[in-house]
Design a protein around this motif. Sequence first.
Motif, PDB file in Angstrom:
ATOM      1  N   GLU A 256       0.986   4.177  -2.963  1.00  0.00           N
ATOM      2  CA  GLU A 256       0.754   5.611  -2.752  1.00  0.00           C
ATOM      3  C   GLU A 256       1.933   6.447  -3.251  1.00  0.00           C
ATOM      4  O   GLU A 256       1.750   7.496  -3.863  1.00  0.00           O
ATOM      5  CB  GLU A 256       0.496   5.889  -1.272  1.00  0.00           C
ATOM      6  N   ASP A 257       3.147   6.001  -2.976  1.00  0.00           N
ATOM      7  CA  ASP A 257       4.332   6.786  -3.354  1.00  0.00           C
ATOM      8  C   ASP A 257       5.503   5.811  -3.472  1.00  0.00           C
ATOM      9  O   ASP A 257       6.165   5.488  -2.491  1.00  0.00           O
ATOM     10  CB  ASP A 257       4.599   7.847  -2.283  1.00  0.00           C
TER      11      ASP A 257
ATOM     12  N   ARG B 240       0.831  -1.212   0.000  1.00  0.00           N
ATOM     13  CA  ARG B 240       0.000   0.000   0.000  1.00  0.00           C
ATOM     14  C   ARG B 240       0.859   1.252   0.000  1.00  0.00           C
ATOM     15  O   ARG B 240       0.537   2.246  -0.648  1.00  0.00           O
ATOM     16  CB  ARG B 240      -0.937  -0.007   1.206  1.00  0.00           C
ATOM     17  N   ALA B 241       1.956   1.214   0.748  1.00  0.00           N
ATOM     18  CA  ALA B 241       2.863   2.360   0.751  1.00  0.00           C
ATOM     19  C   ALA B 241       3.414   2.591  -0.648  1.00  0.00           C
ATOM     20  O   ALA B 241       3.451   3.726  -1.146  1.00  0.00           O
ATOM     21  CB  ALA B 241       3.996   2.132   1.752  1.00  0.00           C
TER      22      ALA B 241
ATOM     23  N   VAL C 252       9.877   6.521 -10.002  1.00  0.00           N
ATOM     24  CA  VAL C 252      11.215   6.560 -10.589  1.00  0.00           C
ATOM     25  C   VAL C 252      11.533   5.206 -11.197  1.00  0.00           C
ATOM     26  O   VAL C 252      11.263   4.200 -10.569  1.00  0.00           O
ATOM     27  CB  VAL C 252      12.277   6.899  -9.530  1.00  0.00           C
TER      28      VAL C 252
ATOM     29  N   ARG D 259       1.703  10.045  -7.252  1.00  0.00           N
ATOM     30  CA  ARG D 259       3.037  10.579  -7.413  1.00  0.00           C
ATOM     31  C   ARG D 259       3.751   9.882  -8.541  1.00  0.00           C
ATOM     32  O   ARG D 259       3.450   8.755  -8.867  1.00  0.00           O
ATOM     33  CB  ARG D 259       3.834  10.385  -6.123  1.00  0.00           C
ATOM     34  N   SER D 260       4.724  10.572  -9.089  1.00  0.00           N
ATOM     35  CA  SER D 260       5.460   9.960 -10.183  1.00  0.00           C
ATOM     36  C   SER D 260       6.335   8.845  -9.637  1.00  0.00           C
ATOM     37  O   SER D 260       6.665   8.813  -8.458  1.00  0.00           O
ATOM     38  CB  SER D 260       6.325  10.990 -10.861  1.00  0.00           C
TER      39      SER D 260
ATOM     40  N   THR E 143       8.502   5.841  -4.873  1.00  0.00           N
ATOM     41  CA  THR E 143       9.863   6.266  -4.525  1.00  0.00           C
ATOM     42  C   THR E 143      10.026   6.403  -3.022  1.00  0.00           C
ATOM     43  O   THR E 143      11.032   5.972  -2.454  1.00  0.00           O
ATOM     44  CB  THR E 143      10.191   7.606  -5.211  1.00  0.00           C
ATOM     45  N   MET E 144       9.027   6.983  -2.380  1.00  0.00           N
ATOM     46  CA  MET E 144       9.121   7.151  -0.930  1.00  0.00           C
ATOM     47  C   MET E 144       9.169   5.792  -0.248  1.00  0.00           C
ATOM     48  O   MET E 144       9.894   5.609   0.733  1.00  0.00           O
ATOM     49  CB  MET E 144       7.928   7.970  -0.414  1.00  0.00           C
ATOM     50  N   ALA E 145       8.428   4.835  -0.765  1.00  0.00           N
ATOM     51  CA  ALA E 145       8.470   3.495  -0.189  1.00  0.00           C
ATOM     52  C   ALA E 145       9.891   2.941  -0.273  1.00  0.00           C
ATOM     53  O   ALA E 145      10.400   2.354   0.687  1.00  0.00           O
ATOM     54  CB  ALA E 145       7.485   2.568  -0.897  1.00  0.00           C
ATOM     55  N   ARG E 146      10.538   3.141  -1.406  1.00  0.00           N
ATOM     56  CA  ARG E 146      11.926   2.674  -1.530  1.00  0.00           C
ATOM     57  C   ARG E 146      12.818   3.394  -0.526  1.00  0.00           C
ATOM     58  O   ARG E 146      13.750   2.813   0.031  1.00  0.00           O
ATOM     59  CB  ARG E 146      12.443   2.912  -2.943  1.00  0.00           C
ATOM     60  N   LEU E 147      12.514   4.669  -0.300  1.00  0.00           N
ATOM     61  CA  LEU E 147      13.330   5.451   0.636  1.00  0.00           C
ATOM     62  C   LEU E 147      13.145   5.016   2.085  1.00  0.00           C
ATOM     63  O   LEU E 147      13.921   5.414   2.945  1.00  0.00           O
ATOM     64  CB  LEU E 147      13.011   6.945   0.496  1.00  0.00           C
TER      65      LEU E 147
END
Lengths: 240, 293
Positions: free
Chosen positions: B170-171, B166-167, B293, B290-291, B173-177
């Motif tokens: 939603e986003d 789910r993360a 990467v 969100r875009s 790249t942020m999940a990877r971060l």
Amino acid sequence: MSRLELSDLHVRYGAVAALRGVDLVVESGTILALIGPNGAGKSTTLLAMAGACEGKVSGRIVFNGNDISLHSPEKRTRAGIALVPEGRRIFTKLSVEQNLTVARAGRADRAEVEVEEIYERFPVLGDFASRQAGLLSGGQQQQLAIGRALMMRPTVLLLDEPSLGLSPKIVEEVFQTVVTLRDEGMTIVLVEQNAKRAAELADVTYVMRHGKLEGKGATAVTEELAQAFFSARGDERTSS
Amino acid sequence: MTLLQNIITGISVGGLYSLYALGIAVVYGVAGIINFAHGYFIAFAAYVLLALAGVPVLVAIVCALAAGIAIAVATERGVFRFARGADPGTLLVLAFAVALAIKSLLTLVAGSDTVSTSFGSELAKPLQIGSLSIVWIDLVTIVVAGVMLAGLALLLNRTPVGVQLRAAAEDFTMARLVGVRSNRVMMVAFAVSGLLAGAGGLLLVARSGTLTPTSGLQPVLIAFVAVVIGGLGSLPGAVAGGFLLGGTTVALQVLLPEEIRPYRDAILYTLVIVILTFRPQGLLPSANERSRV
Ligand SMILES: Nc1ncnc2c1ncn2[C@@H]1O[C@H](COP(=O)(O)OP(=O)(O)OP(=O)(O)O)[C@@H](O)[C@H]1O
Ligand SMILES: [Mg+2]
């Protein structure tokens, strides 16, 4: 120890050269503040450090002696670099607690980091543990974004404009947290529009402009502030 | 009692449609791919079931579900992984290419003729409760859809990998971060969509008793419409869209006068256009896109 070193870092977004040769050393256990006008390349610098920059990155990023320039963001996270990005980017549809627990994926050692530790530092997150994160106030979301990063037990914390959109009282709390974390031994890179306050907190301050570091230390900052004052950039974001 | 009967049929068709829609939505949410090949995942699983005629039916069912998962995961690893972060147009073309490849494979192995099966034929009988007469397959569909939806809800809300998924939706790249492994979460998203395709394929043949390589096309079109109505990228929206579409289909079938009934789908999709004119973002749109990467 957690020394982060950028050498000759360039980033291009298509035709836009966002970073044009940045050399920077972040010393272990210090706060490095990065200030400068909008569009200078501050966020790009942090994203490049974290491995999540959308542009084309070249140059070297060395962390604790290892060249991590080609490492994925998840790998850098596990190595100990955590980003609290511009705009916070919390997972709005997850609960507060899930925002924290999801970041366990970023732990190198797979050990359970207890959310309680985060709740101790930010009690309001504990109060709202099961609430949907998108419903939190701006200040609470910022605490959550920092708490989420801390769940990964980073040695380097990259903070992109943590004061943005927060009331002065909350801003001061966030800055206090930053100082506390530094005192606990964490290495911090702080990007701030609030240049004066950032320079006060930081051990070293750099001014960035047009994709380059223009100056270092108190004199450069004073010049930056003077320029900001006289050119009256009309930047509403500095006032928060 | 016919009203209750019709409501049950509506729930059953709605449940089936929501399985189709979820399969599309879960991949779109995480990978940003409008996976046109999903219809052929459905057909592939159904063919595996038919190929296993003679083996115990439970074993055949499990194998068909596994085949759905396998083809979805193989598509991710073999094709989409190399196009990660490509623009949506490229991904769509790739999805078409995968669809054609699976279709050709099925045609090559099984031929393009309609094959019929007795799988599920005994479920066509009605269950008589007093004056209420319910077809068994409707009950089975409701149970299967209910179990799948509940299982998926548990997975997404209660397990670490589900929360990661789910993360990432939603986003990404942020999940990877925060350390979420992109390959793993992609694989899980495709595996879930493959399982949904498998279940959908089994119900499809059980309901119709026939199969061709293009049997999955109608379901995948339904899935797209349901997903768009519900709000692209939203999983609860996909379920809501599926039930709305299924329920409305059955309602029109029942309520329309005999002579207008052939135009049911025309009326249905006119309603869809009306909904999207007034709510282009869908009924339950996802909070932000969100875009990637
Ligand atoms: N994803 C992107 N695509 C294209 N151009 C970008 C992208 N991100 C940043 N840029 C451009 O790169 C330059 C540097 O942007 P960056 O966001 O790093 O600046 P900043 O110093 O963080 O500014 P601000 O104070 O406004 O946050 C700007 O010209 C910006 O328009
Ligand atoms: Mg910025």
